[in-house]
Design an enzyme around this catalytic site. Structure first.
Site, short mmCIF file in Angstrom:
data_model
loop_
_atom_site.label_atom_id
_atom_site.label_comp_id
_atom_site.label_asym_id
_atom_site.label_seq_id
_atom_site.Cartn_x
_atom_site.Cartn_y
_atom_site.Cartn_z
CG ASP A 68 -2.14 0.95 0.95
OD1 ASP A 68 -2.60 1.06 -0.21
OD2 ASP A 68 -2.61 1.59 1.91
CE LYS A 171 7.16 5.95 -9.61
NZ LYS A 171 5.85 5.64 -10.15
#
Length: 193
Positions: A68, A171
């Site tokens: 999450d 990233k």
């Protein structure tokens, strides 16, 4: 080793697949026949990750991991946080979420924010968690066409480009999810030895 990554987000799956070692066969929820929405009803990022991993283990029997992620903005007292995906409503629309974020920051000079990812691994009857952070700032407008979610408005510390303007490899090397996944990978390697 077979592991289920408990996500329906194809962007997340692609990011994580590019990092996982070859000896780990990564299965998606689709691969195991899970087409229902996996519950995310906890009030913390950690709680949601653990809930999703436990759900897959309990209902499908697979060793798995779930993540999450939340964007925590200092001037908004940590919002959107655990509600990042549903910030503008249950439709989970990234453009709507980003619009709401930019509107809420309109008159704020403090643009500091951080992405936080928690991965919960359910493996061999044990639960482990791994956390990654990426600190940065929220831009006043969107830049770039890559990435997903809030990427077009998030610049990592030390970068002049948003997450939507840098490559996936860049990233992954500096990002919250990449950091959490690297901790997961180190753990998986340590139990293989």
């Amino acid at each position: 080793m077979q592991l289920v990554f408990a996500t329906n987000n194809l962007n997340k799956l692609k990011e994580v697949q590019s990092l996982i070692p070859i000896h780990v066969q990564l299965l998606s929820l689709k691969d195991i026949g899970c087409f229902e929405d996996v519950p995310e009803t906890q009030l913390t990022i950690e709680g949601n990750a653990v809930q999703k991993a436990e759900y897959i283990k309990e209902h499908y029997g697979f060793d798995c991991f779930a993540d999450d992620t939340g964007l925590e903005v200092e001037a908004l007292n940590g919002e959107p946080g655990v509600f990042s995906a549903r910030y503008a409503g249950d439709q989970r629309n990234a453009d709507d979420n980003t619009n709401k974020l930019l509107k809420n920051l309109e008159n704020q000079s403090n643009r500091k924010a951080q992405f936080k990812t928690v991965i919960a691994l359910h493996l061999n009857g044990k639960l482990e968690t791994f956390t990654g952070f990426c600190k940065g700032n929220i831009t006043s407008e969107r830049h770039g066409v890559g990435g997903f979610g809030y990427d077009p408005v998030f610049k990592a510390e030390g970068y002049n480009q948003t997450f939507a303007e840098i490559t996936l490899d860049e990233k992954n090397s500096i990002g919250h999810r990449g950091k959490a996944v690297n901790k997961l990978i180190s753990f998986l390697k340590s139990i293989q030895d």
